[in-house]
Design an enzyme around this catalytic site. Structure first.
Site, PDB file in Angstrom:
ATOM      1  N   TYR A  39     -28.661  35.716 -17.701  1.00  0.00           N
ATOM      2  CA  TYR A  39     -27.628  36.375 -18.518  1.00  0.00           C
ATOM      3  C   TYR A  39     -27.238  37.717 -17.890  1.00  0.00           C
ATOM      4  O   TYR A  39     -26.052  38.000 -17.669  1.00  0.00           O
ATOM      5  CB  TYR A  39     -28.120  36.595 -19.957  1.00  0.00           C
ATOM      6  CG  TYR A  39     -27.254  37.588 -20.711  1.00  0.00           C
ATOM      7  CD1 TYR A  39     -25.976  37.238 -21.132  1.00  0.00           C
ATOM      8  CD2 TYR A  39     -27.698  38.892 -20.965  1.00  0.00           C
ATOM      9  CE1 TYR A  39     -25.156  38.163 -21.785  1.00  0.00           C
ATOM     10  CE2 TYR A  39     -26.887  39.815 -21.614  1.00  0.00           C
ATOM     11  CZ  TYR A  39     -25.623  39.445 -22.025  1.00  0.00           C
ATOM     12  OH  TYR A  39     -24.823  40.362 -22.663  1.00  0.00           O
ATOM     13  N   ASN A  44     -33.675  37.561 -32.124  1.00  0.00           N
ATOM     14  CA  ASN A  44     -34.395  38.143 -30.984  1.00  0.00           C
ATOM     15  C   ASN A  44     -34.290  39.649 -31.008  1.00  0.00           C
ATOM     16  O   ASN A  44     -35.170  40.347 -30.513  1.00  0.00           O
ATOM     17  CB  ASN A  44     -33.768  37.660 -29.664  1.00  0.00           C
ATOM     18  CG  ASN A  44     -34.064  36.201 -29.420  1.00  0.00           C
ATOM     19  OD1 ASN A  44     -35.201  35.774 -29.537  1.00  0.00           O
ATOM     20  ND2 ASN A  44     -33.031  35.430 -29.104  1.00  0.00           N
ATOM     21  N   SER A 103     -22.853  45.283 -19.714  1.00  0.00           N
ATOM     22  CA  SER A 103     -24.059  45.627 -20.465  1.00  0.00           C
ATOM     23  C   SER A 103     -24.943  46.564 -19.664  1.00  0.00           C
ATOM     24  O   SER A 103     -24.961  46.523 -18.427  1.00  0.00           O
ATOM     25  CB  SER A 103     -24.825  44.334 -20.735  1.00  0.00           C
ATOM     26  OG  SER A 103     -26.121  44.610 -21.186  1.00  0.00           O
ATOM     27  N   ASP A 148     -12.065  26.292 -25.472  1.00  0.00           N
ATOM     28  CA  ASP A 148     -13.175  26.557 -24.552  1.00  0.00           C
ATOM     29  C   ASP A 148     -12.599  27.306 -23.353  1.00  0.00           C
ATOM     30  O   ASP A 148     -11.909  26.707 -22.520  1.00  0.00           O
ATOM     31  CB  ASP A 148     -13.800  25.237 -24.060  1.00  0.00           C
ATOM     32  CG  ASP A 148     -14.554  24.526 -25.163  1.00  0.00           C
ATOM     33  OD1 ASP A 148     -15.221  25.204 -25.964  1.00  0.00           O
ATOM     34  OD2 ASP A 148     -14.453  23.284 -25.225  1.00  0.00           O
ATOM     35  N   LYS A 174     -23.566  39.327 -15.928  1.00  0.00           N
ATOM     36  CA  LYS A 174     -22.818  40.576 -16.168  1.00  0.00           C
ATOM     37  C   LYS A 174     -22.558  41.300 -14.848  1.00  0.00           C
ATOM     38  O   LYS A 174     -21.451  41.775 -14.597  1.00  0.00           O
ATOM     39  CB  LYS A 174     -23.577  41.478 -17.142  1.00  0.00           C
ATOM     40  CG  LYS A 174     -23.619  40.925 -18.564  1.00  0.00           C
ATOM     41  CD  LYS A 174     -22.244  40.844 -19.184  1.00  0.00           C
ATOM     42  CE  LYS A 174     -22.196  39.999 -20.427  1.00  0.00           C
ATOM     43  NZ  LYS A 174     -20.860  39.668 -20.902  1.00  0.00           N
TER      44      LYS A 174
HETATM   45  P1  NAD Z   1     -21.080  36.965 -29.999  1.00  0.00           P
HETATM   46  O1  NAD Z   1     -21.836  35.763 -29.591  1.00  0.00           O
HETATM   47  O2  NAD Z   1     -21.131  37.382 -31.430  1.00  0.00           O
HETATM   48  O3  NAD Z   1     -19.535  36.808 -29.585  1.00  0.00           O
HETATM   49  C1  NAD Z   1     -19.138  36.096 -28.442  1.00  0.00           C
HETATM   50  C2  NAD Z   1     -18.070  35.099 -28.861  1.00  0.00           C
HETATM   51  O4  NAD Z   1     -17.649  34.373 -27.709  1.00  0.00           O
HETATM   52  C3  NAD Z   1     -18.574  34.085 -29.885  1.00  0.00           C
HETATM   53  O5  NAD Z   1     -17.696  34.081 -30.998  1.00  0.00           O
HETATM   54  C4  NAD Z   1     -18.542  32.733 -29.133  1.00  0.00           C
HETATM   55  O6  NAD Z   1     -18.202  31.674 -29.998  1.00  0.00           O
HETATM   56  C5  NAD Z   1     -17.487  33.008 -28.072  1.00  0.00           C
HETATM   57  N1  NAD Z   1     -17.612  32.211 -26.845  1.00  0.00           N
HETATM   58  C6  NAD Z   1     -18.691  32.114 -26.025  1.00  0.00           C
HETATM   59  N2  NAD Z   1     -18.402  31.293 -24.988  1.00  0.00           N
HETATM   60  C7  NAD Z   1     -17.098  30.887 -25.160  1.00  0.00           C
HETATM   61  C8  NAD Z   1     -16.230  30.041 -24.430  1.00  0.00           C
HETATM   62  N3  NAD Z   1     -16.616  29.411 -23.311  1.00  0.00           N
HETATM   63  N4  NAD Z   1     -14.982  29.844 -24.906  1.00  0.00           N
HETATM   64  C9  NAD Z   1     -14.566  30.450 -26.039  1.00  0.00           C
HETATM   65  N5  NAD Z   1     -15.340  31.263 -26.766  1.00  0.00           N
HETATM   66  C10 NAD Z   1     -16.604  31.475 -26.326  1.00  0.00           C
HETATM   67  O7  NAD Z   1     -21.545  38.162 -29.041  1.00  0.00           O
HETATM   68  P2  NAD Z   1     -21.284  39.718 -29.151  1.00  0.00           P
HETATM   69  O8  NAD Z   1     -22.564  40.378 -29.490  1.00  0.00           O
HETATM   70  O9  NAD Z   1     -20.075  39.995 -29.967  1.00  0.00           O
HETATM   71  O10 NAD Z   1     -20.999  40.045 -27.626  1.00  0.00           O
HETATM   72  C11 NAD Z   1     -19.678  40.142 -27.106  1.00  0.00           C
HETATM   73  C12 NAD Z   1     -19.759  40.423 -25.619  1.00  0.00           C
HETATM   74  O11 NAD Z   1     -20.484  41.638 -25.416  1.00  0.00           O
HETATM   75  C13 NAD Z   1     -20.472  39.368 -24.801  1.00  0.00           C
HETATM   76  O12 NAD Z   1     -19.827  39.261 -23.551  1.00  0.00           O
HETATM   77  C14 NAD Z   1     -21.862  39.947 -24.621  1.00  0.00           C
HETATM   78  O13 NAD Z   1     -22.481  39.456 -23.463  1.00  0.00           O
HETATM   79  C15 NAD Z   1     -21.539  41.415 -24.489  1.00  0.00           C
HETATM   80  N6  NAD Z   1     -22.662  42.298 -24.844  1.00  0.00           N
HETATM   81  C16 NAD Z   1     -23.273  42.165 -26.046  1.00  0.00           C
HETATM   82  C17 NAD Z   1     -24.343  42.979 -26.371  1.00  0.00           C
HETATM   83  C18 NAD Z   1     -25.069  42.816 -27.680  1.00  0.00           C
HETATM   84  O14 NAD Z   1     -26.204  43.284 -27.795  1.00  0.00           O
HETATM   85  N7  NAD Z   1     -24.485  42.212 -28.708  1.00  0.00           N
HETATM   86  C19 NAD Z   1     -24.785  43.959 -25.461  1.00  0.00           C
HETATM   87  C20 NAD Z   1     -24.098  44.089 -24.241  1.00  0.00           C
HETATM   88  C21 NAD Z   1     -23.030  43.251 -23.941  1.00  0.00           C
HETATM   89  N1  UDP Z   2     -38.294  44.623 -30.405  1.00  0.00           N
HETATM   90  C1  UDP Z   2     -39.456  44.537 -31.136  1.00  0.00           C
HETATM   91  N2  UDP Z   2     -39.593  43.500 -32.015  1.00  0.00           N
HETATM   92  C2  UDP Z   2     -38.622  42.569 -32.214  1.00  0.00           C
HETATM   93  C3  UDP Z   2     -37.440  42.681 -31.460  1.00  0.00           C
HETATM   94  C4  UDP Z   2     -37.296  43.710 -30.551  1.00  0.00           C
HETATM   95  O1  UDP Z   2     -40.360  45.357 -30.988  1.00  0.00           O
HETATM   96  O2  UDP Z   2     -38.814  41.640 -33.005  1.00  0.00           O
HETATM   97  C5  UDP Z   2     -38.132  45.740 -29.459  1.00  0.00           C
HETATM   98  C6  UDP Z   2     -37.959  45.284 -28.014  1.00  0.00           C
HETATM   99  O3  UDP Z   2     -39.209  45.162 -27.393  1.00  0.00           O
HETATM  100  C7  UDP Z   2     -37.113  46.412 -27.428  1.00  0.00           C
HETATM  101  C8  UDP Z   2     -36.292  46.926 -28.627  1.00  0.00           C
HETATM  102  O4  UDP Z   2     -36.940  46.429 -29.795  1.00  0.00           O
HETATM  103  O5  UDP Z   2     -37.952  47.441 -27.020  1.00  0.00           O
HETATM  104  C9  UDP Z   2     -34.855  46.438 -28.601  1.00  0.00           C
HETATM  105  O6  UDP Z   2     -34.883  45.041 -28.427  1.00  0.00           O
HETATM  106  P1  UDP Z   2     -33.575  44.151 -28.512  1.00  0.00           P
HETATM  107  O7  UDP Z   2     -33.982  42.733 -28.251  1.00  0.00           O
HETATM  108  O8  UDP Z   2     -32.864  44.440 -29.799  1.00  0.00           O
HETATM  109  O9  UDP Z   2     -32.652  44.719 -27.359  1.00  0.00           O
HETATM  110  P2  UDP Z   2     -32.878  44.745 -25.764  1.00  0.00           P
HETATM  111  O10 UDP Z   2     -34.246  44.315 -25.449  1.00  0.00           O
HETATM  112  O11 UDP Z   2     -31.850  43.819 -25.255  1.00  0.00           O
HETATM  113  O12 UDP Z   2     -32.637  46.156 -25.372  1.00  0.00           O
END
Ligand code: NAD
Ligand code: UDP
Length: 340
Positions: A150, A198, A125, A57, A154
């Site tokens: 969330y 989502n 992000s 953790d 960031k």
């Molecule tokens: P993910 O949930 O698949 O990966 C995150 C990992 O971190 C998971 O494996 C989880 O088990 C681990 N984790 C979380 N809290 C922890 C803790 N306290 N200790 C140890 N491990 C921990 O998410 P992802 O989509 O791979 O995202 C990676 C990063 O990118 C995140 O910081 C997320 O906020 C950021 N991000 C993701 C997206 C997206 O759409 N996927 C977009 C922008 C930024």
């Molecule tokens: N979206 C949608 N139906 C869904 C999920 C997402 O129409 O079931 C749309 C949402 O409104 C957004 C786009 O797809 O305009 C991307 O959504 P996502 O949740 O993947 O990413 P974020 O909102 O974080 O950009």
């Protein structure tokens, strides 16, 4: 050696593959709260190498210090992915998000100072831009007040890194990801959403797989090309490669205190309907959909100006929307054992 926190997660696992394929020695730290240890098998199948793994953790300072006692002195760089990322959950449980995401980062920064680890790449992000006044957004576009706890973590993490880099021997880069989609071409790793997705693309692939009846498009009355929201969908493999470019930049950076921010997207906005149509083109599958009401907190349109990453990181996205959607579908099929 590079420490990858969150390395069994979606973006982390793809980045581990790119790092190992480029000769880096990788150590993964993850508490498996949103991922599975079997991802390490998949990384090994793809690369021929299994990263060393510690289940920890990261928000727990004592636990993390014990791990760093073992590996900290060999580490040159950290890529910090570990965070909780569900926007809706963060609205309902803000303290869980602030505690997990902020404490994890601060614990990592403490260990970096203790072991004199110079290089940090952080997962930020495009959520920090909120609803931008102008698109595409550059790194100089003002951040807006976050739409969720969330998103706020960031922005706050970016500030914590900036301030720390001024006083600690730290070279850091925050990468502002736009919308990561897709999966590795092997279809052995990919996004694994828990429960009802989502995000748009996992919902599309699950609908194509027959797990969901139909996609609801959240609103078609936005001021965009076809009324549906516009995002910048970036292939996760391109995104993973951006981390290597960021690491390289930090490795050759001679200033001891430096902090920089880069947008990582394709530079192209696509509407929800365009994604649905591109999915049909890429896979031959028409996904059932209906138009629903707007989702609370949704941004009308956001896409990246990637000039800074193109010129200063020498990085550019290479894979297109259809390729990304095809890879998402291949991953979904492989995972669900669906035949072609
Ligand atoms: P993910 O949930 O698949 O990966 C995150 C990992 O971190 C998971 O494996 C989880 O088990 C681990 N984790 C979380 N809290 C922890 C803790 N306290 N200790 C140890 N491990 C921990 O998410 P992802 O989509 O791979 O995202 C990676 C990063 O990118 C995140 O910081 C997320 O906020 C950021 N991000 C993701 C997206 C997206 O759409 N996927 C977009 C922008 C930024
Ligand atoms: N979206 C949608 N139906 C869904 C999920 C997402 O129409 O079931 C749309 C949402 O409104 C957004 C786009 O797809 O305009 C991307 O959504 P996502 O949740 O993947 O990413 P974020 O909102 O974080 O950009």
């Amino acid at each position: 050696m590079v420490i990858v926190t969150g390395g069994t997660g979606y973006i982390g696992s793809h980045t581990c593959v790119e790092l190992i394929n480029n000769g880096y020695d990788v150590v993964v730290l993850d508490n498996l709260s949103n991922s599975d240890e079997s991802v390490l098998n998949s990384i090994e199948e793809i690369t021929g190498k299994r990263p060393q793994f510690f289940k920890v953790d990261i928000d727990n300072a004592e636990q993390l210090a014990l791990v760093f006692n073992k590996i900290g002195s060999q580490a040159e760089s950290i890529i910090h992915f570990a965070a909780k990322k569900a926007v809706g959950e963060s609205v309902n449980e803000p303290l869980l998000y602030y505690r997990n995401n902020l404490d994890s980062l601060m614990n990592i920064l403490v260990e970096m100072e203790r072991f004199q680890i110079p290089n940090l790449v952080f997962s930020s992000s495009c959520t920090v831009y909120g609803q931008p006044d102008v698109c595409p957004v550059t790194e100089a576009t003002p951040r807006k007040e976050a739409e969720s706890p969330y998103g706020n973590t960031k922005s706050m993490c970016e500030d914590i890194i900036r301030d720390t880099s001024r006083v600690q021997q730290l070279k850091a880069i925050s990468l502002r990801y736009f919308n990561p989609i897709g999966a590795h071409e092997s279809a052995k790793i990919g996004e694994l959403p828990v429960g009802v997705p989502n995000n748009l693309v996992p919902f599309v692939t699950q609908t194509a797989a027959g797990i969901r009846k139909e996609l609801t498009i959240f609103g078609d009355d936005y001021d965009t090309i076809d009324g549906t929201c516009v995002r910048d969908y970036i292939h996760v493999v391109d995104l993973a490669k951006a981390h290597l470019r960021a690491l390289r930049k930090l490795e050759v950076e001679t200033r001891q205190n430096s902090y920089d921010i880069f947008n990582i997207g394709t530079g192209k906005g696509s509407s929800v309907l365009e994604v649905v149509n591109a999915f049909k083109k890429a896979t031959g599958i028409s996904v059932n959909y209906k138009i629903g009401s707007r989702r609370n907190g949704d941004i009308t349109a956001v896409y990246a100006d990637t000039t800074k990453a193109n010129t200063e990181l020498n990085w550019k996205s290479e894979l297109g929307l259809e390729e990304a959607l095809r890879s998402s579908w291949n991953w979904e099929r492989n995972y669900r054992k669906i035949r072609a």
